[in-house]
Design an enzyme around this catalytic site. Sequence first.
Site, PDB file in Angstrom:
ATOM      1  N   HIS A 140       1.791  -4.481 -11.691  1.00  0.00           N
ATOM      2  CA  HIS A 140       1.814  -4.996 -10.308  1.00  0.00           C
ATOM      3  C   HIS A 140       0.775  -6.122 -10.222  1.00  0.00           C
ATOM      4  CE1 HIS A 140       0.867  -4.920  -5.966  1.00  0.00           C
ATOM      5  NE2 HIS A 140       2.024  -4.320  -5.792  1.00  0.00           N
ATOM      6  N   ASP A 148      -4.143   2.118 -13.117  1.00  0.00           N
ATOM      7  CA  ASP A 148      -3.637   1.883 -11.761  1.00  0.00           C
ATOM      8  C   ASP A 148      -2.702   3.049 -11.447  1.00  0.00           C
ATOM      9  OD1 ASP A 148      -2.059   1.231  -9.613  1.00  0.00           O
ATOM     10  OD2 ASP A 148      -1.594  -0.795 -10.278  1.00  0.00           O
ATOM     11  N   GLN A 152       1.308   4.520  -8.154  1.00  0.00           N
ATOM     12  CA  GLN A 152       2.645   5.137  -8.084  1.00  0.00           C
ATOM     13  C   GLN A 152       2.692   6.528  -8.700  1.00  0.00           C
ATOM     14  OE1 GLN A 152       5.022   4.064  -6.322  1.00  0.00           O
ATOM     15  NE2 GLN A 152       4.301   1.998  -5.902  1.00  0.00           N
ATOM     16  N   LYS A 161       0.275   5.815  -0.137  1.00  0.00           N
ATOM     17  CA  LYS A 161       1.400   6.152  -1.020  1.00  0.00           C
ATOM     18  C   LYS A 161       1.419   7.653  -1.342  1.00  0.00           C
ATOM     19  CE  LYS A 161       1.438   1.642  -3.324  1.00  0.00           C
ATOM     20  NZ  LYS A 161       2.510   0.900  -2.662  1.00  0.00           N
ATOM     21  N   CYS A 216       6.229  -7.451  -6.189  1.00  0.00           N
ATOM     22  CA  CYS A 216       4.872  -7.846  -6.638  1.00  0.00           C
ATOM     23  C   CYS A 216       4.727  -7.672  -8.150  1.00  0.00           C
ATOM     24  CB  CYS A 216       3.779  -7.070  -5.901  1.00  0.00           C
ATOM     25  SG  CYS A 216       3.827  -7.276  -4.130  1.00  0.00           S
TER      26      CYS A 216
HETATM   27  N1  C6P Z   1       3.140  -1.364  -4.462  1.00  0.00           N
HETATM   28  C1  C6P Z   1       5.459  -1.462  -3.751  1.00  0.00           C
HETATM   29  O1  C6P Z   1       6.348  -1.589  -2.907  1.00  0.00           O
HETATM   30  P1  C6P Z   1      -2.034  -1.337  -2.267  1.00  0.00           P
HETATM   31  O2  C6P Z   1      -1.252  -2.431  -1.630  1.00  0.00           O
HETATM   32  O3  C6P Z   1      -3.453  -1.752  -2.584  1.00  0.00           O
HETATM   33  O4  C6P Z   1      -1.964  -0.040  -1.545  1.00  0.00           O
HETATM   34  O5  C6P Z   1      -1.304  -1.026  -3.672  1.00  0.00           O
HETATM   35  C2  C6P Z   1      -1.095  -2.074  -4.582  1.00  0.00           C
HETATM   36  C3  C6P Z   1      -0.322  -1.574  -5.754  1.00  0.00           C
HETATM   37  C4  C6P Z   1      -0.948  -1.499  -6.989  1.00  0.00           C
HETATM   38  N2  C6P Z   1      -0.327  -1.002  -8.057  1.00  0.00           N
HETATM   39  C5  C6P Z   1       0.924  -0.553  -7.991  1.00  0.00           C
HETATM   40  C6  C6P Z   1       1.561   0.030  -9.221  1.00  0.00           C
HETATM   41  C7  C6P Z   1       1.624  -0.600  -6.785  1.00  0.00           C
HETATM   42  O6  C6P Z   1       2.872  -0.134  -6.737  1.00  0.00           O
HETATM   43  C8  C6P Z   1       0.997  -1.145  -5.636  1.00  0.00           C
HETATM   44  C9  C6P Z   1       1.747  -1.281  -4.337  1.00  0.00           C
HETATM   45  C10 C6P Z   1       4.016  -1.424  -3.310  1.00  0.00           C
HETATM   46  O7  C6P Z   1       5.734  -1.366  -4.941  1.00  0.00           O
HETATM   47  C11 C6P Z   1       3.687  -2.534  -2.370  1.00  0.00           C
HETATM   48  S1  C6P Z   1       3.702  -4.112  -3.154  1.00  0.00           S
END
Ligand code: C6P
Length: 408
Positions: free
Chosen positions: A126, A203, A206, A229, A367
């Site tokens: 991401h 990270d 997910q 999440k 993203c």
């Molecule tokens: N992915 C998706 O629709 P934040 O925005 O900081 O809570 O998370 C960022 C982020 C970082 N790593 C991974 C693997 C992610 O999936 C995400 C967020 C969402 O896939 C929003 S772009």
Amino acid sequence: MNAKEHLAEMDIRSDFPILDQTIGGQPLVYLDNAATTQKPRAVIAAISNYYLHDNANVHRGAHALADRATRDFEAARESLRALINARTSSEVIFTRGTTESINLVANGLTQQFKPGDEILITLLEHHANIVPWQMLAARTGAVLKACEITQSGDIDMESFRACLSPRTRLVAVGHVSNALGTINPIAEMIALAHDAGALVLIDGAQAIAHLPVNVQDLNCDFYAFSGHKMFGPTGIGVLYGKETLLDAMPPWQGGGEMIERVTIESSTWNSLPYKFEAGTPNMAGAVGLGAAVRYIAGLPREALLMAEDTLVQRTVSGLKQIAGVRLVGEPEHRLSAVSFLVDNSHPNDIGTLLDQQGIAVRTGHHCTMPLMARLGVPGTVRASFSLYNSQDDVDSLLRGVDKALTFL
Ligand code: C6P
């Protein structure tokens, strides 16, 4: 009663009031859980109770409300420590989410990098696990490398091994891919990275809502995740870091709470975790996230994971049977997310046609632009599942895609 029977008895869906609505006359089918999960009543109630009864600034006030707010805030930290089995709650830093957690590490490690040092990521990442490392590389002269993936969307472990060298100072990898759902072999990757002398950041955005995470068993150096999440509120997340590493990093934001002593000339830093929590924190967010952790802890998680896997497999095989649908990525081990394309249509058009039937999916590059470029697609339609989804939801999606095809 075994876990599967227990699950069958529970009406998890009714814990999530938002799901009980119609969109354009159709019952809502929420399949955008990788973007954000919905919130159970217990979390909504915890946030509302906090503001109704306990709200005060934490760690500062000499009054009953401040005591209660501080107690609840720190209890949430302790729940999160237990969830990921961190050694101590000093290793659990509250942030705004995964993105801020990764930026915190990238900033905190700046002084430890020199020109020619290497940061290794993968093509699955991401943007939140790419851009902060590009910025670190630009600040320090370090080099950012990305190891290859296979066409099915798994990390190419030969490429990963080949990319590791004595110059690798840090490996940053997602636990689960948000775009394809790939579950990465992080235990093996952490061991290989450590053998090469590198630190490892995972990270976990997910993974955290679905998989058990034990940071001590994994032996990762940092683990980042977002509250929203995992059934918690937005604007709150966690950075786990090993105490010795966090101790060695300077703070990245200055202000109240993160200091021990301030004169006009200079300051000294508070102890962990407060050194990294400048300013008034998101107290209601932390309390809500604590409630989310307690909610998850009360569920039969293994049975839920199996039930979710059944939904994912049913979706994959159902989509394969629809002429004109192409799956994007077929990873060996997959969790929650299924990406696909329909004929030559733009993913956004399919998203709109599904939305007209009450089905919420995400479309676009998710993203993960480098991943989309590597797979040669402009984006995908992504259905992503959570513990409140049912076989009916899968069937609605399959019918919805079939119907969308008739409009193309
Ligand atoms: N992915 C998706 O629709 P934040 O925005 O900081 O809570 O998370 C960022 C982020 C970082 N790593 C991974 C693997 C992610 O999936 C995400 C967020 C969402 O896939 C929003 S772009």
